[in-house]
Design a protein around this motif. Structure first.
Motif, short mmCIF file in Angstrom:
data_model
loop_
_atom_site.label_atom_id
_atom_site.label_comp_id
_atom_site.label_asym_id
_atom_site.label_seq_id
_atom_site.Cartn_x
_atom_site.Cartn_y
_atom_site.Cartn_z
N GLY A 125 9.46 -1.44 -3.61
CA GLY A 125 8.40 -2.41 -3.35
C GLY A 125 9.00 -3.48 -2.27
N ARG A 126 10.33 -3.12 -1.69
CA ARG A 126 10.91 -3.97 -0.84
C ARG A 126 10.44 -3.61 0.78
NH1 ARG A 126 11.80 -6.35 -4.38
NH2 ARG A 126 13.86 -7.60 -5.07
N SER A 127 10.17 -4.72 1.51
CA SER A 127 9.43 -4.27 2.87
C SER A 127 10.74 -4.04 3.88
CB SER A 127 9.00 -5.57 3.24
OG SER A 127 7.88 -5.98 2.42
N PHE A 128 11.56 -2.98 3.63
CA PHE A 128 12.46 -2.83 4.62
C PHE A 128 12.06 -1.96 5.71
CE2 PHE A 128 14.21 -1.05 0.46
CZ PHE A 128 13.40 0.27 0.33
N LYS A 129 12.49 -1.82 6.83
CA LYS A 129 11.91 -1.03 7.83
C LYS A 129 12.93 0.46 7.96
CE LYS A 129 9.30 -4.45 8.43
NZ LYS A 129 8.06 -4.41 7.67
N PHE A 130 12.12 1.41 7.80
CA PHE A 130 12.88 2.60 7.89
C PHE A 130 13.25 2.99 9.48
CE2 PHE A 130 11.18 3.18 3.66
CZ PHE A 130 12.25 3.76 2.92
N ILE A 131 14.19 3.87 9.58
CA ILE A 131 14.19 4.44 10.90
C ILE A 131 13.83 6.13 11.00
CG2 ILE A 131 16.01 5.05 12.81
CD1 ILE A 131 17.61 2.60 12.02
N SER A 132 13.04 6.49 11.88
CA SER A 132 12.46 7.90 11.76
C SER A 132 12.56 8.27 13.15
CB SER A 132 11.17 7.95 11.12
OG SER A 132 10.57 9.24 11.10
N LYS A 133 12.74 10.00 13.03
CA LYS A 133 12.47 10.38 14.34
C LYS A 133 11.07 10.26 14.92
CE LYS A 133 13.05 14.12 12.38
NZ LYS A 133 12.95 16.10 12.22
N THR A 134 11.06 10.24 16.35
CA THR A 134 9.70 9.85 17.03
C THR A 134 8.71 10.84 16.62
OG1 THR A 134 10.56 11.02 18.96
CG2 THR A 134 10.67 8.51 18.83
N ALA A 135 9.05 12.33 16.34
CA ALA A 135 8.18 13.51 16.22
C ALA A 135 7.25 13.02 15.09
CB ALA A 135 8.84 14.50 16.19
N ILE A 136 7.70 12.38 13.90
CA ILE A 136 6.93 12.20 12.67
C ILE A 136 5.72 11.36 12.92
CG2 ILE A 136 7.19 11.47 10.54
CD1 ILE A 136 8.95 13.70 11.10
N PHE A 137 6.12 10.35 14.13
CA PHE A 137 4.68 9.67 14.34
C PHE A 137 3.52 10.24 14.68
CE2 PHE A 137 8.63 6.69 14.16
CZ PHE A 137 7.99 5.52 13.67
N VAL A 184 0.86 -1.29 -0.18
CA VAL A 184 0.01 0.07 -0.06
C VAL A 184 0.89 0.95 -0.08
CG1 VAL A 184 -1.73 1.23 1.39
CG2 VAL A 184 -2.00 -1.29 1.07
N ALA A 185 1.89 1.12 0.91
CA ALA A 185 2.92 2.40 0.94
C ALA A 185 3.43 2.69 -0.72
CB ALA A 185 3.98 2.14 2.03
N LYS A 186 4.03 1.56 -1.21
CA LYS A 186 4.35 1.49 -2.55
C LYS A 186 3.28 2.51 -3.64
CE LYS A 186 6.06 -1.08 -6.54
NZ LYS A 186 6.30 -2.46 -7.14
#
Length: 379
Positions: free
Chosen positions: A236-248, A187-189
Motif C-alpha cells: 500500500g505504499r505509493s512508490f514508483k516502479f521502473i519497468s521495461k517499455t514493452a510492458i506498457f 486501486v492497484a493494491k
C-alpha cells in the motif's frame, strides 16, 4: 545417469563436431564378434554399424553423451572392439569429407540424440542453483499448471473490473496528486490483493520500519519472480516502479502502469537509463518514493545477484533513506522462466530499517548484505 541402463540406445548419437577420416586409426580386430555400436574406417571414409544380436555397455557415459567427437573416439579405442567392413548385412552409417553423413545416418542420429540431449539438459539443470531453480518441464505437476491458468484468469477479471475506477479518477489525480498518485496505488493494491489471496498467503514482518506515506524514500528488494510486483503492491505504499517499455504496450496492464506513474526504461540504452535516474530524482524532490530491483532482472537460480549503483546514487544525491526489503518464497511459487505455473506455498515480506548514508557505495554494500544475510538465515 548411467547410459548402460538405457538399453534402447543403439547406435550411440554423435556430437556435431566435424572430424576427418585421416584422424581415425584403429588396429585390426582380433575377433569377428559384433557389438551394438562399433566404429570402423578405411582411408577414405569413417563407418558406423550396429548389430541387433548383442548390445555394448558403455563404460564412459560422460564422454559418450557430452564429449566431442575426438574425446568419444579416444574412449572408443579403449573400450570397444572393432569390426571390419566385411559385414555387409549390417545397417551402416558413413561419413566422408566430400560427401558428409549419408541420409540414413543423419535420421538415425537425429532420432536417437533426442533422448541423450534431454538427459544432459536435465542433469545440468538439477545441479545448478537452488532447489527452486531445478524444475524440469516434464516434472511440473498438473495442479500447478491449472493453478497458473486460474491465476491469470483471476488477475484479468480483477484488472478489468478495477481499471474503470482508475480511468475515472485519473483527471482528478493529475490535478491534485500528480506525483504520489495515492488513489491509483490504492486501486492497484486492491487488484494485487484480490489476485494473490486465492493462491498464497503473505506474511509481513517489520511494517513499523516503513516510512510514513508522505515521506519520500528509495525502496530496494531482491527479485526472484513475476509475483514480486503483486506482493509489493499489497504494502500500500505509493512508490514508483521502473519497468521495461514493452510492458506498457499491454492493454489494461500498460494503461494502469501509466496512470500509476511507473517509470519506463529501455534496457541497454544509456540515454534511457540517464533519463530514468533524472525522473526518479525529480519524483523524490516532489515527495514521491521510487522502487528499484537493483539486481536488474529476476534471479534464475534463487541466488542474490550483484546490486547496481543507480538506486543508491539517487538516494545519496537526494539525501533520502534506502529501505531494504527481503522477499522470501515467491521464487518457489512461480520460478523465473516458468510464469505459466503457480505452485503452492507462502510468501514472507521482511522490511528492514531504513539506511541513511551519503556514499552510494556504502549504501549499496549495506543494503545488499542486509538482504543477503536474511536470505541465508531464513530463505
Amino acid at each position: 545417469m548411467e547410459l548402460s541402463s538405457l538399453h534402447s540406445l543403439s547406435p550411440l548419437p554423435l556430437c556435431n563436431t566435424k572430424f576427418y577420416a585421416s584422424h581415425l586409426r584403429y588396429p585390426k580386430p582380433s575377433s569377428s564378434s559384433t557389438l551394438s555400436f562399433l566404429p570402423f574406417s578405411d582411408r577414405t571414409r569413417a563407418y558406423f554399424g550396429y548389430s541387433v544380436r548383442k548390445r555394448a555397455t558403455l563404460r564412459n557415459s560422460y564422454a559418450a553423451t557430452r564429449g566431442c567427437t575426438v574425446k568419444f573416439l579416444q574412449t572408443a579405442q579403449k573400450n570397444f572392439l572393432h569390426i571390419s567392413r566385411a559385414h555387409d548385412h549390417e545397417p551402416r552409417c558413413y561419413f566422408s569429407p566430400n560427401e558428409g553423413l549419408n541420409r540414413y545416418c543423419i535420421s538415425k542420429l537425429y532420432n536417437l540424440n533426442k533422448l541423450s540431449r534431454y538427459v544432459v539438459a536435465k542433469s545440468e539443470l538439477a545441479g545448478a542453483g537452488t532447489p527452486d531453480a531445478s524444475y524440469s518441464l516434464s516434472e511440473v505437476k498438473l495442479s500447478s499448471k491449472v493453478r497458473g491458468v486460474c491465476f491469470y484468469a483471476v488477475t484479468a477479471i480483477a484488472a478489468i473490473s478495477l481499471i474503470g475506477f482508475m480511468i475515472v479518477a485519473h483527471p482528478f489525480v493529475l490535478l491534485f496528486d500528480r506525483y504520489r498518485r495515492k488513489a491509483q496505488h490504492f486501486v492497484a493494491k486492491l487488484w494485487a490483493a484480490a489476485t494473490v489471496a486465492p493462491f498464497f498467503k503473505i506474511e509481513y514482518e517489520g511494517l513499523e520500519n516503513l516510512p510514513s506515506h508522505d515521506a519520500p524514500a528509495v525502496y530496494v528488494s531482491n527479485h526472484q519472480s513475476f509475483l514480486d510486483i503483486y506482493t509489493l503492491l499489497t504494502l500500500g505504499r505509493s512508490f514508483k516502479f521502473i519497468s521495461k517499455t514493452a510492458i506498457f504496450l499491454f492493454p489494461i496492464i500498460g494503461w494502469a502502469m501509466s496512470m500509476m506513474g511507473t517509470i519506463p526504461l529501455k534496457r541497454m540504452d544509456s540515454r534511457s537509463q540517464l533519463e530514468c535516474l533524472k525522473r526518479c530524482m525529480d519524483l523524490i524532490g516532489n515527495g514521491a518514493s521510487v522502487f528499484f530491483f537493483p539486481e536488474g532482472t529476476r534471479s534464475k537460480d534463487g541466488k542474490l545477484g550483484d546490486f547496481k549503483k543507480g538506486a543508491f546514487s539517487v538516494a545519496a544525491k537526494t539525501r533520502v533513506p534506502v529501505v531494504p526489503i527481503t522477499l522470501i518464497g515467491t521464487g518457489g511459487i512461480m520460478p523465473a522462466g516458468m510464469e505459466g505455473v503457480v505452485n503452492s506455498g507462502s510468501v514472507k515480506v521482511i522490511i528492514h530499517k531504513p539506511i541513511k548514508e551519503t556514499d552510494p557505495e556504502i549504501l549499496r554494500q549495506i543494503a545488499r548484505n542486509t538482504i543477503l544475510d536474511t536470505l541465508k538465515l531464513r530463505g
